[in-house]
Design an enzyme around this catalytic site. Structure first.
Site, PDB file in Angstrom:
ATOM      1  N   ASP A   1      -9.889   2.915   2.253  1.00 18.90           N
ATOM      2  CA  ASP A   1      -9.996   2.008   3.592  1.00 18.90           C
ATOM      3  C   ASP A   1     -10.935   2.992   4.552  1.00 18.90           C
ATOM      4  OD1 ASP A   1      -8.816  -0.250   2.982  1.00 18.90           O
ATOM      5  OD2 ASP A   1      -6.837   0.429   3.601  1.00 18.90           O
TER       6      ASP A   1
ATOM      7  N   LYS B   1       0.824  -1.385   0.232  1.00 22.82           N
ATOM      8  CA  LYS B   1       0.016   0.062  -0.031  1.00 22.82           C
ATOM      9  C   LYS B   1       0.858   1.188   0.219  1.00 22.82           C
ATOM     10  CE  LYS B   1      -4.071  -1.910   2.079  1.00 22.82           C
ATOM     11  NZ  LYS B   1      -5.156  -1.785   3.201  1.00 22.82           N
TER      12      LYS B   1
END
Length: 274
Positions: free
Chosen positions: A105, A69
């Site tokens: 997220d 990420k």
């Protein structure tokens, strides 16, 4: 023809365990939207070159999972405000020969926290990537924020980076939970194969919401204790599905179904894997 359908994938190391293909393919079937979704396993050192190769191979975008990420954000030509603030990207899309990064997220976390009052003290367990996404949601709320972490300096650095005046506690500090109306576990503690998370929730507010990002097992020890005390709970599947919704739209140009039908398929898959 299938070859002309939009194609997306999840990239991670490992990635075979990912539930993203089940989510995306369920929504493709439910919406009748043409598209395909795959799994790409990629070692950390090869991530950047693999992303660029897949771009040229015709993918419209990828979901990015651990451990890529942070690298995903660096690879991108442009990044959303959320991705830059969180310091990581879990979605990459290709637009006009440019790689665009986003972090959804925090959208999944917001979905899990929909019933949170947003007023009483909030306890955030962890100071890693998942905690960063959670703090992105909490930072503008006028509430007492308490961060629990093994390493105090890392928690202090996280709070400073987000400009949050937070109280820092060790993981075993039971006083940190006193009167808390929200508890978030943003660590892997309690996950299958990981050490348990020990948390004394007895001092939390009676209507407190306890949210655990872990979804394997779905009912973690933390959530079981919360239920025993009559606290409200949100499990990791809520976040998982929530963060996937905007990605589906960016990949396939259609909105994911509003109903929660995909959850049943996920529950069946988790039971099969148990």
């Amino acid at each position: 023809m299938v070859s002309d359908w939009p194609k997306a994938a999840v990239v991670g190391w490992p990635a075979k365990h990912s539930l993203s293909p089940l989510i995306m393919k369920t929504w493709l079937d439910e919406t009748g939207q043409p598209g395909d979704y795959a799994i790409i396993e990629c070692e950390p050192d090869a991530f950047e070159s693999a992303v660029r190769e897949r771009f040229h191979a015709g993918l419209v975008g990828v979901n990015v999972t651990v451990p890529h990420k942070e690298t995903a954000l660096k690879v991108a030509d442009e990044a959303s405000d959320a991705a830059r603030a969180i310091g990581a990207a879990n979605v990459l899309v290709w637009r006009q020969n440019r790689i665009l990064a986003d972090n959804t997220d925090h959208v999944g976390i917001a979905r899990a926290l929909e019933s949170d009052s947003g007023s009483g003290p909030a306890v955030l367990i962890g100071a890693g990537g998942a905690a960063r996404a959670a703090l992105y949601n909490l930072k503008d709320q006028r509430r007492d924020i308490r961060i629990l972490n093994r390493t105090r300096s890392r928690a202090e650095a996280l709070a400073a980076e987000f400009g949050v005046s937070a109280h820092i506690h060790t993981l075993d500090d039971a006083q940190a939970y006193q009167d808390a109306s929200l508890v978030i576990n943003a660590t892997s503690l309690g996950m299958t194969g990981q050490p348990p998370l020990t948390a004394d929730l007895s001092g939390t507010a009676e209507d407190a919401l306890v949210f655990d990002m872990v979804y394997a097992p779905l009912k973690t020890g933390l959530l079981a204790e919360a239920e025993r005390l009559g606290r409200r709970t949100a499990d990791g599947l809520v976040m998982l599905v929530g963060q996937a919704r905007p990605a589906f739209g960016r990949f396939f140009g259609a909105s994911a179904p509003d109903h929660d039908g995909v959850r049943q398929g996920l529950l069946a898959e988790l039971e099969r894997r148990a």
